[in-house]
Design a protein around this motif. Sequence first.
Motif, PDB file in Angstrom:
ATOM      1  N   LYS A  32      12.007   1.418 -52.548  1.00 51.19           N
ATOM      2  CA  LYS A  32      10.905   0.851 -53.079  1.00 51.19           C
ATOM      3  C   LYS A  32       9.559   0.946 -52.395  1.00 51.19           C
ATOM      4  CE  LYS A  32      10.705  -1.120 -56.531  1.00 51.19           C
ATOM      5  NZ  LYS A  32      10.643  -0.598 -58.077  1.00 51.19           N
ATOM      6  N   GLU A  33       9.720   1.005 -50.986  1.00 47.28           N
ATOM      7  CA  GLU A  33       8.420   1.338 -50.168  1.00 47.28           C
ATOM      8  C   GLU A  33       8.130   2.705 -50.105  1.00 47.28           C
ATOM      9  OE1 GLU A  33       6.506  -0.982 -49.055  1.00 47.28           O
ATOM     10  OE2 GLU A  33       7.446  -2.883 -48.788  1.00 47.28           O
TER      11      GLU A  33
ATOM     12  N   LYS B  34      15.384  -6.401 -35.583  1.00 45.52           N
ATOM     13  CA  LYS B  34      15.884  -6.731 -34.101  1.00 45.52           C
ATOM     14  C   LYS B  34      14.890  -7.975 -33.466  1.00 45.52           C
ATOM     15  CE  LYS B  34      17.919  -2.218 -33.515  1.00 45.52           C
ATOM     16  NZ  LYS B  34      17.827  -0.981 -32.958  1.00 45.52           N
ATOM     17  N   GLN B  35      13.575  -7.655 -33.699  1.00 51.18           N
ATOM     18  CA  GLN B  35      12.651  -8.546 -33.051  1.00 51.18           C
ATOM     19  C   GLN B  35      12.462  -9.789 -33.770  1.00 51.18           C
ATOM     20  OE1 GLN B  35       8.963  -6.510 -31.794  1.00 51.18           O
ATOM     21  NE2 GLN B  35       9.957  -4.629 -31.682  1.00 51.18           N
ATOM     22  N   GLY B  36      13.181 -10.138 -34.843  1.00 46.65           N
ATOM     23  CA  GLY B  36      13.203 -11.457 -35.510  1.00 46.65           C
ATOM     24  C   GLY B  36      11.928 -11.710 -36.373  1.00 46.65           C
ATOM     25  N   ILE B  37      11.102 -10.645 -36.901  1.00 46.12           N
ATOM     26  CA  ILE B  37      10.052 -10.557 -37.456  1.00 46.12           C
ATOM     27  C   ILE B  37      10.365 -10.501 -38.787  1.00 46.12           C
ATOM     28  CG2 ILE B  37       7.713  -9.454 -37.758  1.00 46.12           C
ATOM     29  CD1 ILE B  37       8.087  -8.245 -34.960  1.00 46.12           C
ATOM     30  N   THR B  38       9.613 -11.034 -39.798  1.00 46.18           N
ATOM     31  CA  THR B  38       9.924 -11.161 -41.111  1.00 46.18           C
ATOM     32  C   THR B  38       9.550  -9.588 -41.522  1.00 46.18           C
ATOM     33  OG1 THR B  38       7.643 -12.040 -41.461  1.00 46.18           O
ATOM     34  CG2 THR B  38       9.704 -13.504 -41.596  1.00 46.18           C
ATOM     35  N   LEU B  39      10.424  -9.329 -42.713  1.00 43.63           N
ATOM     36  CA  LEU B  39       9.951  -7.816 -43.144  1.00 43.63           C
ATOM     37  C   LEU B  39       8.687  -7.640 -43.724  1.00 43.63           C
ATOM     38  CD1 LEU B  39      13.530  -7.015 -44.606  1.00 43.63           C
ATOM     39  CD2 LEU B  39      12.721  -6.499 -42.323  1.00 43.63           C
ATOM     40  N   GLY B  40       8.080  -8.757 -44.492  1.00 39.23           N
ATOM     41  CA  GLY B  40       6.878  -8.617 -45.101  1.00 39.23           C
ATOM     42  C   GLY B  40       6.697  -7.468 -46.136  1.00 39.23           C
ATOM     43  N   SER B  41       7.833  -7.433 -46.691  1.00 37.83           N
ATOM     44  CA  SER B  41       7.906  -6.292 -47.811  1.00 37.83           C
ATOM     45  C   SER B  41       7.431  -6.664 -49.398  1.00 37.83           C
ATOM     46  CB  SER B  41       9.361  -5.816 -47.958  1.00 37.83           C
ATOM     47  OG  SER B  41       9.319  -4.841 -49.002  1.00 37.83           O
ATOM     48  N   ASP B  42       6.238  -6.205 -49.657  1.00 37.09           N
ATOM     49  CA  ASP B  42       5.681  -6.541 -51.016  1.00 37.09           C
ATOM     50  C   ASP B  42       6.729  -6.477 -52.232  1.00 37.09           C
ATOM     51  OD1 ASP B  42       3.546  -6.852 -49.675  1.00 37.09           O
ATOM     52  OD2 ASP B  42       2.291  -5.488 -50.926  1.00 37.09           O
ATOM     53  N   PRO B  43       7.775  -5.252 -52.323  1.00 37.93           N
ATOM     54  CA  PRO B  43       8.428  -5.151 -53.245  1.00 37.93           C
ATOM     55  C   PRO B  43       9.394  -6.454 -53.676  1.00 37.93           C
ATOM     56  CG  PRO B  43       8.208  -3.169 -52.124  1.00 37.93           C
ATOM     57  CD  PRO B  43       7.534  -4.187 -51.468  1.00 37.93           C
TER      58      PRO B  43
ATOM     59  N   GLY C   6      20.191  -9.998 -51.635  1.00 37.52           N
ATOM     60  CA  GLY C   6      20.724  -8.785 -52.118  1.00 37.52           C
ATOM     61  C   GLY C   6      19.880  -7.719 -52.592  1.00 37.52           C
ATOM     62  N   PRO C   7      20.127  -6.542 -52.972  1.00 40.19           N
ATOM     63  CA  PRO C   7      19.493  -5.486 -53.286  1.00 40.19           C
ATOM     64  C   PRO C   7      18.295  -5.711 -54.425  1.00 40.19           C
ATOM     65  CG  PRO C   7      21.547  -4.755 -53.339  1.00 40.19           C
ATOM     66  CD  PRO C   7      21.674  -6.122 -53.192  1.00 40.19           C
ATOM     67  N   ILE C   8      17.117  -5.115 -54.416  1.00 42.47           N
ATOM     68  CA  ILE C   8      16.072  -5.201 -55.433  1.00 42.47           C
ATOM     69  C   ILE C   8      16.037  -4.165 -56.465  1.00 42.47           C
ATOM     70  CG2 ILE C   8      14.957  -6.655 -53.750  1.00 42.47           C
ATOM     71  CD1 ILE C   8      12.823  -4.359 -53.157  1.00 42.47           C
ATOM     72  N   ALA C   9      16.822  -3.203 -56.176  1.00 39.40           N
ATOM     73  CA  ALA C   9      16.797  -1.854 -56.860  1.00 39.40           C
ATOM     74  C   ALA C   9      17.936  -1.089 -56.678  1.00 39.40           C
ATOM     75  CB  ALA C   9      15.544  -1.071 -56.713  1.00 39.40           C
TER      76      ALA C   9
ATOM     77  N   VAL D 152      22.837  -1.562 -48.368  1.00 39.07           N
ATOM     78  CA  VAL D 152      22.505  -1.138 -49.653  1.00 39.07           C
ATOM     79  C   VAL D 152      21.057  -2.006 -50.099  1.00 39.07           C
ATOM     80  CG1 VAL D 152      22.661  -1.426 -52.370  1.00 39.07           C
ATOM     81  CG2 VAL D 152      24.702  -0.796 -50.663  1.00 39.07           C
ATOM     82  N   THR D 153      21.112  -3.499 -49.431  1.00 38.79           N
ATOM     83  CA  THR D 153      19.870  -4.186 -49.677  1.00 38.79           C
ATOM     84  C   THR D 153      18.700  -3.719 -48.909  1.00 38.79           C
ATOM     85  OG1 THR D 153      21.197  -6.156 -49.876  1.00 38.79           O
ATOM     86  CG2 THR D 153      18.890  -6.429 -49.122  1.00 38.79           C
ATOM     87  N   LEU D 154      18.966  -3.315 -47.552  1.00 33.75           N
ATOM     88  CA  LEU D 154      17.729  -2.511 -46.925  1.00 33.75           C
ATOM     89  C   LEU D 154      17.381  -1.026 -47.395  1.00 33.75           C
ATOM     90  CD1 LEU D 154      15.745  -2.607 -44.698  1.00 33.75           C
ATOM     91  CD2 LEU D 154      17.509  -1.915 -42.967  1.00 33.75           C
ATOM     92  N   GLY D 155      18.410  -0.480 -47.840  1.00 35.66           N
ATOM     93  CA  GLY D 155      18.207   0.809 -48.505  1.00 35.66           C
ATOM     94  C   GLY D 155      17.388   0.778 -49.906  1.00 35.66           C
ATOM     95  N   SER D 156      17.812  -0.422 -50.443  1.00 32.85           N
ATOM     96  CA  SER D 156      16.675  -0.729 -51.825  1.00 32.85           C
ATOM     97  C   SER D 156      15.278  -1.031 -51.577  1.00 32.85           C
ATOM     98  CB  SER D 156      17.273  -1.709 -52.600  1.00 32.85           C
ATOM     99  OG  SER D 156      17.124  -3.036 -52.041  1.00 32.85           O
ATOM    100  N   ILE D 157      15.070  -1.679 -50.370  1.00 33.15           N
ATOM    101  CA  ILE D 157      13.628  -1.908 -49.994  1.00 33.15           C
ATOM    102  C   ILE D 157      13.117  -0.507 -49.606  1.00 33.15           C
ATOM    103  CG2 ILE D 157      12.386  -3.162 -48.270  1.00 33.15           C
ATOM    104  CD1 ILE D 157      14.648  -5.348 -48.249  1.00 33.15           C
ATOM    105  N   VAL D 158      13.692   0.299 -48.816  1.00 35.93           N
ATOM    106  CA  VAL D 158      12.982   1.277 -48.267  1.00 35.93           C
ATOM    107  C   VAL D 158      12.831   2.220 -49.534  1.00 35.93           C
ATOM    108  CG1 VAL D 158      13.581   3.603 -47.039  1.00 35.93           C
ATOM    109  CG2 VAL D 158      14.223   1.390 -46.099  1.00 35.93           C
TER     110      VAL D 158
END
Length: 357
Positions: free
Chosen positions: A236-237, A256-265, A303-306, A228-234
């Motif tokens: 918002k993006e 998977k590559q250990g890179i930060t998501l870097g999501s503005d929302p 947790g989720p953002i939306a 649900v957390t990743l779904g909420s980021i998708v």
Amino acid sequence: MNAVKPTFKWLYLLAIPPILLGIVAFFGWSWWSKETAPPQLDAQSSSTPGKTVQVQIPQGTASQQIGRQLETAGLIRSTQAWKLWTSWLSFNNKQGGFKSGVYRLSPTQSLPEIADQIWNGKVVQLDYTIPEGWSLQQMANYFESIGFFKAEDFLAATRDIPKDQFSWLPDNLPHLEGFLYPDTYKIASDSITPKLIVRQMLKEFERVALPVYQQAQSSTNFSLLEWVTLGSIVEKEAVIAEERPRIAGVFTARLKQGITLGSDPTVEYGLGIKQTQDQPLTYAQVKIPNPYNTYINQGLPPGPIASPGLGSLKAVLNPENTDYLYFVARYDGTHIFSRTLREHNAAIAAVRQQQSR
């Protein structure tokens, strides 16, 4: 058999309680006058004969106040008639009472019909709509704006986690962000409470979204909360539905590559702000530490953002297999996707140049 003398008939009539005689006489006049004269309409009411009027009766309204409200709305001719009718109900020990709520009534209805509708709680079904991608705060503000209840009362209800009714909810949730399913709902106008609406939306998540996760649980590494957390980021993006699987693929690859998501929302959510085309996030804001800042913190936020819709939730379970690691919004709903940081920086520069024209 001997006939009863007329004098005895009058004695029987005199034995009838005066209140019943008064009611019979008064309603004989009231019903006749209502049929032969147009209703008196209040200046604030748009009601005309044959059209309905929406009347809201708050909790705890006295019966006489209801009568005055109905008279003002042009639905009854006299509060005295209403008073006599309620007295008759009391005299006959009729079970129940007038119910609060929103009623749709017509000036063509008789007074007993109107009273019966309110007495039996035949209220209007109201609609409310929660769009995909709304946060709890946005929902709270919306419910207050349409007069359901105060925003803070709703937020308080979302902090009460009903694990006893919904055992599938993740443990140790601070609030129900992400789990109140976005949709259009109907609710009886006499039963609008924050708690009831929270339960209604959780039941819809349980009915619509939860089975999707349960069916894919054996093939995904995401817990319910992570899903649900990743779904909420998708949610918002993504603006265009077709891009959801690709955006989900970018985030999955970065995880998977250990890179930060870097999501503005996520940064916006953590800071309680909303960036716009004219006022985008600044580098200083992106560097402010908070648990939801996915520029600083690796992995998913707490947790989720939306509240994500089904499309975004499904995209997380079926992400596009892509070598893209970056994307930037064009502000027209689409994104430029890039494989390398150099390509990404060039895309950002191109978008800014286009916006400055």
